[in-house]
Scaffold this motif. Sequence first.
Motif, PDB file in Angstrom:
ATOM      1  N   ALA A  63      40.451  40.894  45.912  1.00 42.28           N
ATOM      2  CA  ALA A  63      40.399  40.415  44.534  1.00 42.28           C
ATOM      3  C   ALA A  63      41.567  40.956  43.732  1.00 42.28           C
ATOM      4  O   ALA A  63      42.092  40.288  42.836  1.00 42.28           O
ATOM      5  CB  ALA A  63      39.076  40.821  43.893  1.00 42.28           C
ATOM      6  N   ALA A  64      41.971  42.168  44.007  1.00 47.83           N
ATOM      7  CA  ALA A  64      43.088  42.771  43.277  1.00 47.83           C
ATOM      8  C   ALA A  64      44.400  42.088  43.614  1.00 47.83           C
ATOM      9  O   ALA A  64      45.315  42.015  42.786  1.00 47.83           O
ATOM     10  CB  ALA A  64      43.169  44.261  43.593  1.00 47.83           C
ATOM     11  N   ARG A  65      44.511  41.590  44.864  1.00 51.28           N
ATOM     12  CA  ARG A  65      45.761  40.947  45.264  1.00 51.28           C
ATOM     13  C   ARG A  65      45.934  39.583  44.609  1.00 51.28           C
ATOM     14  O   ARG A  65      47.045  39.106  44.433  1.00 51.28           O
ATOM     15  CB  ARG A  65      45.811  40.804  46.786  1.00 51.28           C
ATOM     16  N   ARG A  66      44.819  38.910  44.257  1.00 49.40           N
ATOM     17  CA  ARG A  66      44.920  37.559  43.705  1.00 49.40           C
ATOM     18  C   ARG A  66      45.722  37.509  42.399  1.00 49.40           C
ATOM     19  O   ARG A  66      46.652  36.714  42.278  1.00 49.40           O
ATOM     20  CB  ARG A  66      43.526  36.951  43.529  1.00 49.40           C
ATOM     21  N   PRO A  67      45.402  38.350  41.387  1.00 46.74           N
ATOM     22  CA  PRO A  67      46.212  38.287  40.162  1.00 46.74           C
ATOM     23  C   PRO A  67      47.651  38.713  40.374  1.00 46.74           C
ATOM     24  O   PRO A  67      48.548  38.246  39.675  1.00 46.74           O
ATOM     25  CB  PRO A  67      45.478  39.235  39.203  1.00 46.74           C
ATOM     26  N   ILE A  68      47.892  39.587  41.334  1.00 48.88           N
ATOM     27  CA  ILE A  68      49.269  40.001  41.589  1.00 48.88           C
ATOM     28  C   ILE A  68      50.072  38.829  42.143  1.00 48.88           C
ATOM     29  O   ILE A  68      51.210  38.556  41.716  1.00 48.88           O
ATOM     30  CB  ILE A  68      49.301  41.195  42.577  1.00 48.88           C
ATOM     31  N   GLY A  69      49.490  38.076  43.098  1.00 46.35           N
ATOM     32  CA  GLY A  69      50.182  36.917  43.644  1.00 46.35           C
ATOM     33  C   GLY A  69      50.407  35.852  42.593  1.00 46.35           C
ATOM     34  O   GLY A  69      51.487  35.264  42.494  1.00 46.35           O
ATOM     35  N   VAL A  70      49.379  35.597  41.769  1.00 41.26           N
ATOM     36  CA  VAL A  70      49.520  34.606  40.696  1.00 41.26           C
ATOM     37  C   VAL A  70      50.584  35.051  39.710  1.00 41.26           C
ATOM     38  O   VAL A  70      51.366  34.239  39.198  1.00 41.26           O
ATOM     39  CB  VAL A  70      48.161  34.404  39.984  1.00 41.26           C
ATOM     40  N   LEU A 124      53.257  36.884  40.293  1.00 41.91           N
ATOM     41  CA  LEU A 124      54.587  36.671  40.874  1.00 41.91           C
ATOM     42  C   LEU A 124      55.012  35.202  40.735  1.00 41.91           C
ATOM     43  O   LEU A 124      56.157  34.902  40.380  1.00 41.91           O
ATOM     44  CB  LEU A 124      54.590  37.099  42.340  1.00 41.91           C
ATOM     45  N   ILE A 125      54.064  34.315  41.011  1.00 50.23           N
ATOM     46  CA  ILE A 125      54.361  32.886  40.853  1.00 50.23           C
ATOM     47  C   ILE A 125      54.659  32.569  39.394  1.00 50.23           C
ATOM     48  O   ILE A 125      55.584  31.823  39.071  1.00 50.23           O
ATOM     49  CB  ILE A 125      53.185  32.034  41.366  1.00 50.23           C
ATOM     50  N   VAL A 164      55.843  34.556  37.099  1.00 51.84           N
ATOM     51  CA  VAL A 164      57.154  35.098  36.721  1.00 51.84           C
ATOM     52  C   VAL A 164      58.272  34.142  37.148  1.00 51.84           C
ATOM     53  O   VAL A 164      59.210  33.872  36.392  1.00 51.84           O
ATOM     54  CB  VAL A 164      57.364  36.490  37.348  1.00 51.84           C
ATOM     55  N   LEU A 165      58.142  33.612  38.364  1.00 55.97           N
ATOM     56  CA  LEU A 165      59.147  32.658  38.845  1.00 55.97           C
ATOM     57  C   LEU A 165      59.150  31.393  37.990  1.00 55.97           C
ATOM     58  O   LEU A 165      60.215  30.860  37.643  1.00 55.97           O
ATOM     59  CB  LEU A 165      58.883  32.318  40.305  1.00 55.97           C
ATOM     60  N   LEU A 166      57.948  30.918  37.653  1.00 55.44           N
ATOM     61  CA  LEU A 166      57.856  29.724  36.809  1.00 55.44           C
ATOM     62  C   LEU A 166      58.459  29.972  35.434  1.00 55.44           C
ATOM     63  O   LEU A 166      59.215  29.140  34.908  1.00 55.44           O
ATOM     64  CB  LEU A 166      56.398  29.284  36.671  1.00 55.44           C
ATOM     65  N   CYS A 167      58.122  31.106  34.834  1.00 56.08           N
ATOM     66  CA  CYS A 167      58.665  31.430  33.508  1.00 56.08           C
ATOM     67  C   CYS A 167      60.188  31.535  33.544  1.00 56.08           C
ATOM     68  O   CYS A 167      60.871  31.055  32.635  1.00 56.08           O
ATOM     69  CB  CYS A 167      58.073  32.743  33.005  1.00 56.08           C
ATOM     70  N   ALA A 168      60.707  32.142  34.596  1.00 57.99           N
ATOM     71  CA  ALA A 168      62.160  32.275  34.713  1.00 57.99           C
ATOM     72  C   ALA A 168      62.818  30.905  34.833  1.00 57.99           C
ATOM     73  O   ALA A 168      63.833  30.622  34.175  1.00 57.99           O
ATOM     74  CB  ALA A 168      62.515  33.148  35.922  1.00 57.99           C
ATOM     75  N   ALA A 193      56.059  29.712  27.713  1.00 59.39           N
ATOM     76  CA  ALA A 193      55.124  30.514  26.928  1.00 59.39           C
ATOM     77  C   ALA A 193      53.686  30.263  27.378  1.00 59.39           C
ATOM     78  O   ALA A 193      52.865  31.191  27.436  1.00 59.39           O
ATOM     79  CB  ALA A 193      55.288  30.199  25.445  1.00 59.39           C
ATOM     80  N   MET A 194      53.363  29.023  27.715  1.00 59.46           N
ATOM     81  CA  MET A 194      52.013  28.699  28.167  1.00 59.46           C
ATOM     82  C   MET A 194      51.704  29.388  29.488  1.00 59.46           C
ATOM     83  O   MET A 194      50.598  29.917  29.698  1.00 59.46           O
ATOM     84  CB  MET A 194      51.861  27.187  28.298  1.00 59.46           C
ATOM     85  N   VAL A 195      52.681  29.380  30.396  1.00 57.25           N
ATOM     86  CA  VAL A 195      52.480  30.059  31.685  1.00 57.25           C
ATOM     87  C   VAL A 195      52.284  31.554  31.467  1.00 57.25           C
ATOM     88  O   VAL A 195      51.387  32.181  32.053  1.00 57.25           O
ATOM     89  CB  VAL A 195      53.674  29.795  32.621  1.00 57.25           C
ATOM     90  N   ALA A 196      53.104  32.140  30.590  1.00 55.44           N
ATOM     91  CA  ALA A 196      52.975  33.568  30.306  1.00 55.44           C
ATOM     92  C   ALA A 196      51.622  33.871  29.663  1.00 55.44           C
ATOM     93  O   ALA A 196      50.958  34.866  30.006  1.00 55.44           O
ATOM     94  CB  ALA A 196      54.111  34.017  29.387  1.00 55.44           C
ATOM     95  N   GLY A 197      51.191  33.004  28.739  1.00 58.64           N
ATOM     96  CA  GLY A 197      49.902  33.221  28.089  1.00 58.64           C
ATOM     97  C   GLY A 197      48.741  33.118  29.063  1.00 58.64           C
ATOM     98  O   GLY A 197      47.795  33.918  29.013  1.00 58.64           O
TER      99      GLY A 197
END
Length: 231
Positions: free
Chosen positions: A9-16, A18-19, A21-25, A212-216
């Motif tokens: 369960a802890a790995r799920r938010p970390i993977g999301v 990372l994705i 961050v890439l989308l925001c960039a 901004a939506m992805v970050a939010g």
Amino acid sequence: MTPSARPAAARRPIGVTLIAVLLCAGLTWLGLWQVQRLAWKQDLIASIAARVHAPPVPAPRASDAEYLRVTASGHFRHDATTLVRASTVRGPGYWVMTPLATDRGFTIIVNRGFIPAAGARYARPGGGVRVTGLLRLTEPEGGFLRANDPVAGKWYSRDVAALARARGLEDVTPYFIDAQAGADPLLIGGLTVLAFPNNHLVYALTWFALAAMVAGATAMLWRQEWIARRP
């Protein structure tokens, strides 16, 4: 939650994350690119406005400065006139494209104006004439989703090279001139379209808003994760 389930369960938010961050960039980069495009478009519009309203200069043998205001003297080759299909604010019709044999020894094809039908009357002045108008770049490959057919005499774009070949013209400039209004009372001149879409600011704001939506959304995910882990 069982101890074995906690690491997964802890790995799920970390993977999301990372994705996200890439989308925001990527979305931010697209927004910044549109800001650069906005500056380029504004400079282009200002440059063209300056050319259009500047005093006319002698028509050059070659130039890629579209919408430059130019003037040329010579005599028209009415025998080599070509009617090119047009769609304008006045409706469908034809551009009257007539070669001008200039006093400087080369030829410029002039768009003398618009007529609503192929048989419409217009003047054919003889002797010396002076043409003033806007330099326009050639339009190769046809138009209206149809290719030019010189053999059948059907023209859909103002392709300078093709028009010159079809009429046996030599030493022709790679551009044509859109004659200004009033040159011929029976021809409608001055119909050059000077509208340049400039939606880059809207596109930039859209990309930034998506970032901004992805970050939010990512922040909300971590908040929910934090609440779920509270004892």
